[in-house]
Write a protein that holds these residues in place. Sequence first.
Motif, short mmCIF file in Angstrom:
data_model
loop_
_atom_site.label_atom_id
_atom_site.label_comp_id
_atom_site.label_asym_id
_atom_site.label_seq_id
_atom_site.Cartn_x
_atom_site.Cartn_y
_atom_site.Cartn_z
N GLN A 191 0.82 -1.20 0.00
CA GLN A 191 0.00 0.00 0.00
C GLN A 191 0.86 1.26 0.00
O GLN A 191 1.87 1.33 0.71
N VAL A 192 0.45 2.21 -0.80
CA VAL A 192 1.06 3.54 -0.82
C VAL A 192 -0.01 4.50 -0.33
O VAL A 192 -1.07 4.61 -0.96
N THR A 193 0.24 5.15 0.79
CA THR A 193 -0.80 5.98 1.41
C THR A 193 -0.47 7.47 1.41
O THR A 193 -1.28 8.26 1.89
N VAL A 194 0.68 7.83 0.91
CA VAL A 194 1.05 9.24 0.81
C VAL A 194 1.29 9.57 -0.66
O VAL A 194 1.67 8.70 -1.44
N PRO A 195 1.06 10.81 -1.06
CA PRO A 195 1.28 11.19 -2.46
C PRO A 195 2.75 11.01 -2.85
O PRO A 195 3.64 11.62 -2.26
N THR A 196 2.99 10.12 -3.80
CA THR A 196 4.35 9.85 -4.28
C THR A 196 4.44 9.97 -5.79
O THR A 196 5.50 9.74 -6.36
N GLY A 197 3.33 10.28 -6.43
CA GLY A 197 3.30 10.25 -7.89
C GLY A 197 3.22 8.81 -8.37
O GLY A 197 2.87 7.90 -7.61
N TRP A 198 3.55 8.61 -9.63
CA TRP A 198 3.50 7.28 -10.23
C TRP A 198 4.79 6.54 -9.94
O TRP A 198 5.88 7.11 -10.03
N LEU A 199 4.70 5.28 -9.60
CA LEU A 199 5.87 4.42 -9.39
C LEU A 199 6.06 3.60 -10.67
O LEU A 199 5.25 2.72 -10.97
N ARG A 200 7.12 3.88 -11.40
CA ARG A 200 7.35 3.22 -12.70
C ARG A 200 7.48 1.70 -12.57
O ARG A 200 7.28 0.99 -13.54
N SER A 201 7.79 1.22 -11.39
CA SER A 201 7.92 -0.23 -11.20
C SER A 201 6.57 -0.93 -11.05
O SER A 201 6.51 -2.15 -11.09
N ALA A 202 5.50 -0.16 -10.92
CA ALA A 202 4.17 -0.74 -10.71
C ALA A 202 3.59 -1.22 -12.04
O ALA A 202 3.46 -0.45 -12.98
N THR A 203 3.27 -2.50 -12.12
CA THR A 203 2.68 -3.05 -13.34
C THR A 203 1.23 -3.47 -13.15
O THR A 203 0.48 -3.56 -14.11
N HIS A 204 0.84 -3.74 -11.92
CA HIS A 204 -0.54 -4.07 -11.57
C HIS A 204 -0.92 -3.15 -10.42
O HIS A 204 -0.31 -3.21 -9.35
N VAL A 205 -1.92 -2.31 -10.66
CA VAL A 205 -2.20 -1.22 -9.73
C VAL A 205 -3.69 -1.08 -9.48
O VAL A 205 -4.50 -1.18 -10.40
N VAL A 206 -4.02 -0.81 -8.22
CA VAL A 206 -5.34 -0.33 -7.86
C VAL A 206 -5.11 1.05 -7.28
O VAL A 206 -4.30 1.21 -6.36
N MET A 207 -5.76 2.06 -7.87
CA MET A 207 -5.64 3.40 -7.32
C MET A 207 -7.01 3.94 -6.97
O MET A 207 -7.92 3.92 -7.79
N ARG A 208 -7.13 4.32 -5.73
CA ARG A 208 -8.36 4.97 -5.27
C ARG A 208 -8.20 6.46 -5.55
O ARG A 208 -7.55 7.17 -4.80
N VAL A 209 -8.76 6.89 -6.68
CA VAL A 209 -8.50 8.24 -7.15
C VAL A 209 -9.14 9.33 -6.29
O VAL A 209 -8.84 10.50 -6.47
N ASP A 210 -9.99 8.94 -5.35
CA ASP A 210 -10.55 9.93 -4.43
C ASP A 210 -9.73 10.02 -3.14
O ASP A 210 -10.19 10.59 -2.15
#
Length: 160
Positions: free
Chosen positions: A37-56
């Motif tokens: 889990q990423v819970t702080v704003p970090t931008g996009w992680l280029r290593s991420a290939t499968h992602v769930v992003m809660r855009v809200d």
Amino acid sequence: MTDLSLDGTTVTLFGGGDAFDNQLSEELERRGCNTHQVTVPTGWLRSATHVVMRVDTDSGADALRGLSSCDEPRSHVIAVCAQQVDVSESTRFSDLCRACGAHHDVSLIWHPPMDPGSSPDDHLFPTDAVIAHDDLAAAIADEMAQHSAFDGTPSFMARP
């Protein structure tokens, strides 16, 4: 619920670190995924290939903005958002996801507010419709499994 396997897949979850994120992580892990889990704003992680992003959430919105300017590597992205009262905000999220779909596999899943008490903004949406954490988590995991099984051209899809 369709029990599609995601054995060995690592899923990056951009969210708020709340009860729903934990439920979603448990569902993905039950299907054989490793999650972080990423819970702080970090931008996009280029290593991420499968992602769930809660855009809200702050981290999810920041990841979506970063993904919109990153063409490679291609990623499988499930963007998840509670239905917005502010139509312009909904349009902005949809437009960003559609732009990302030119280079990545992107599904945007809109959902009604979650169980009462699960989000501080539940009272802002004027409806009695709510969705249970486990139902939404299963739907997201199903969508991720379908994305993982598909290796065609980049795409965008939105659905409730």
